[in-house]
Design an enzyme around this catalytic site. Structure first.
Site, PDB file in Angstrom:
ATOM      1  N   ARG A  37      -8.022   2.430  -4.976  1.00  0.00           N
ATOM      2  CA  ARG A  37      -6.675   2.910  -4.696  1.00  0.00           C
ATOM      3  C   ARG A  37      -6.468   2.935  -3.194  1.00  0.00           C
ATOM      4  O   ARG A  37      -7.363   3.314  -2.436  1.00  0.00           O
ATOM      5  CB  ARG A  37      -6.459   4.316  -5.284  1.00  0.00           C
ATOM      6  CG  ARG A  37      -6.420   4.358  -6.807  1.00  0.00           C
ATOM      7  CD  ARG A  37      -5.163   3.691  -7.355  1.00  0.00           C
ATOM      8  NE  ARG A  37      -5.071   3.774  -8.808  1.00  0.00           N
ATOM      9  CZ  ARG A  37      -5.512   2.850  -9.651  1.00  0.00           C
ATOM     10  NH1 ARG A  37      -6.105   1.764  -9.173  1.00  0.00           N
ATOM     11  NH2 ARG A  37      -5.372   2.988 -10.949  1.00  0.00           N
ATOM     12  N   GLU A  54       2.766   0.239  -1.784  1.00  0.00           N
ATOM     13  CA  GLU A  54       2.886  -1.115  -2.339  1.00  0.00           C
ATOM     14  C   GLU A  54       4.271  -1.301  -2.932  1.00  0.00           C
ATOM     15  O   GLU A  54       4.723  -0.428  -3.685  1.00  0.00           O
ATOM     16  CB  GLU A  54       1.814  -1.325  -3.419  1.00  0.00           C
ATOM     17  CG  GLU A  54       0.400  -1.213  -2.873  1.00  0.00           C
ATOM     18  CD  GLU A  54      -0.670  -1.208  -3.942  1.00  0.00           C
ATOM     19  OE1 GLU A  54      -1.864  -1.285  -3.604  1.00  0.00           O
ATOM     20  OE2 GLU A  54      -0.313  -1.130  -5.137  1.00  0.00           O
ATOM     21  N   HIS A  82      -2.662  -6.680  -4.666  1.00  0.00           N
ATOM     22  CA  HIS A  82      -3.015  -5.917  -5.869  1.00  0.00           C
ATOM     23  C   HIS A  82      -3.154  -6.835  -7.089  1.00  0.00           C
ATOM     24  O   HIS A  82      -2.541  -6.602  -8.139  1.00  0.00           O
ATOM     25  CB  HIS A  82      -1.962  -4.830  -6.136  1.00  0.00           C
ATOM     26  CG  HIS A  82      -2.504  -3.660  -6.914  1.00  0.00           C
ATOM     27  ND1 HIS A  82      -2.184  -2.352  -6.637  1.00  0.00           N
ATOM     28  CD2 HIS A  82      -3.344  -3.607  -7.981  1.00  0.00           C
ATOM     29  CE1 HIS A  82      -2.790  -1.551  -7.489  1.00  0.00           C
ATOM     30  NE2 HIS A  82      -3.502  -2.289  -8.318  1.00  0.00           N
TER      31      HIS A  82
END
Length: 325
Positions: free
Chosen positions: A243, A272, A291
């Site tokens: 994370r 993000e 990601h």
């Protein structure tokens, strides 16, 4: 409740299924509607009347949950993490929340080593040199533009030793690396041969590569900061696929720019999509992917299968993977 009467709404389906997979199994479970993505001011209007809500990164607060009662009884996450929903409020309101555990283990571990091999073998650097004509004009049969590193004999430090951390350790051992691991509670080593559980400080100071696989909690937020980075070797490679907020991004950027560590590979950031002013976007020797560790088609298909199984299990009265018991 009859299965055919259940109203199911997916508020952000596009990242999970941009069109290369099928929603048909969910259409068979009830009145199913899927939206590519949902803005905060659209959530209540789109979700109103739904019995089952499916989300990924859409933030669901107590206020929203209260507005969706009494119809809403189930929230299915398209992710392992569940910090996007107020689980305490959901429990108080009698709403079951289920996540998707252990679907991306292989894929995340694969990306960890994609970063490691990119940094140690300098693949993109040398490929670019070849296409720039440097090999054609080279007097020797080979050349290298930066030092290359063999993984055998190196120590990899794994912060967090769940399914993904264990898989990373397994792959590391096939490269003849040894493994240092840090976890808040004792973990089973299984068939792994080299794993040694150590303190965080010992891991940071003795590892050639450090990779984070811990959940985001108050204890792990900002875990990689100016102080912890200062304990790493100057030659250390840092990887984060867990994370974004686990890392103090300003501290990591400063460390990279001042050669305090060798390089970093990151698949997650604190915000993000990335903010344009994120200091890591201009940091030296920093590799960032958007990601994507979970995004292989096979991985997303597995996610959808578990998402379907979770909803079926709830409908059948035996909910599984519940995160707000």
């Amino acid at each position: 409740m009859e299965v055919t009467l259940m109203k199911i709404v997916n508020l952000d389906g596009v990242t999970t299924n941009p069109g290369d997979l099928s929603w048909e199994p969910f259409e068979k479970l009830g009145d199913f509607t899927v939206y590519d993505r949902t803005e905060p001011n659209q959530i209540v209007k789109r979700a109103k009347g739904a019995n089952a809500l499916i989300i990924n990164k859409t933030i669901i607060t107590r206020e929203i949950l209260e507005k969706l009662k009494p119809e809403l009884e189930y929230v299915g996450l398209q992710s392992t993490g569940y910090n996007v929903i107020d689980c305490k409020a959901a429990k108080e309101l009698g709403i079951t929340v289920c996540n998707i555990p252990s679907y991306s283990t292989n894929a995340v571990a694969q990306l960890v080593f994609a970063f490691i091999l990119q940094i140690t073998n300098k693949v993109s650097l040398h490929s670019k040199a070849v296409f720039d004509g440097e090999w054609c004009s080279c007097p020797d049969f080979c050349f290298w533009k930066a030092p290359l590193t063999e993984l055998a004999g190196k120590k990899i430090g794994i912060i967090g030793f769940g399914a993904i951390g264990r898989k990373v350790a397994e792959i590391a051992e096939t490269f003849s690396m040894s493994v240092l691991a840090y976890a808040p509670r004792p973990k089973d080593k299984g068939k792994l041969k080299t794993v040694e559980f150590v303190s965080l400080n010992e891991l940071l100071s003795n590892s050639d590569i450090i990779t984070c696989h811990c959940p985001l909690t108050p204890e792990t937020e900002n875990l990689i900061n100016e102080d912890t980075i200062s304990k790493m070797k100057k030659s250390a490679i840092f990887i984060n696929t867990s994370r974004g907020p686990v890392v103090n991004e300003k501290a990591l950027a400063n460390a990279l720019n001042n050669d305090m560590i060798q390089a970093a590979g990151l698949d997650v950031l604190s915000v993000e999509p990335a903010n344009e002013d994120n200091p890591l976007l201009k940091a030296k020797n920093c590799y960032i992917t958007p990601h994507i560790a979970w995004a292989a088609k096979e991985t997303r298909a597995r996610l959808l299968g578990i998402l379907e199984d979770n909803l079926k299990a709830y409908i059948d009265g035996h909910p599984q993977n519940v995160v707000n018991k």
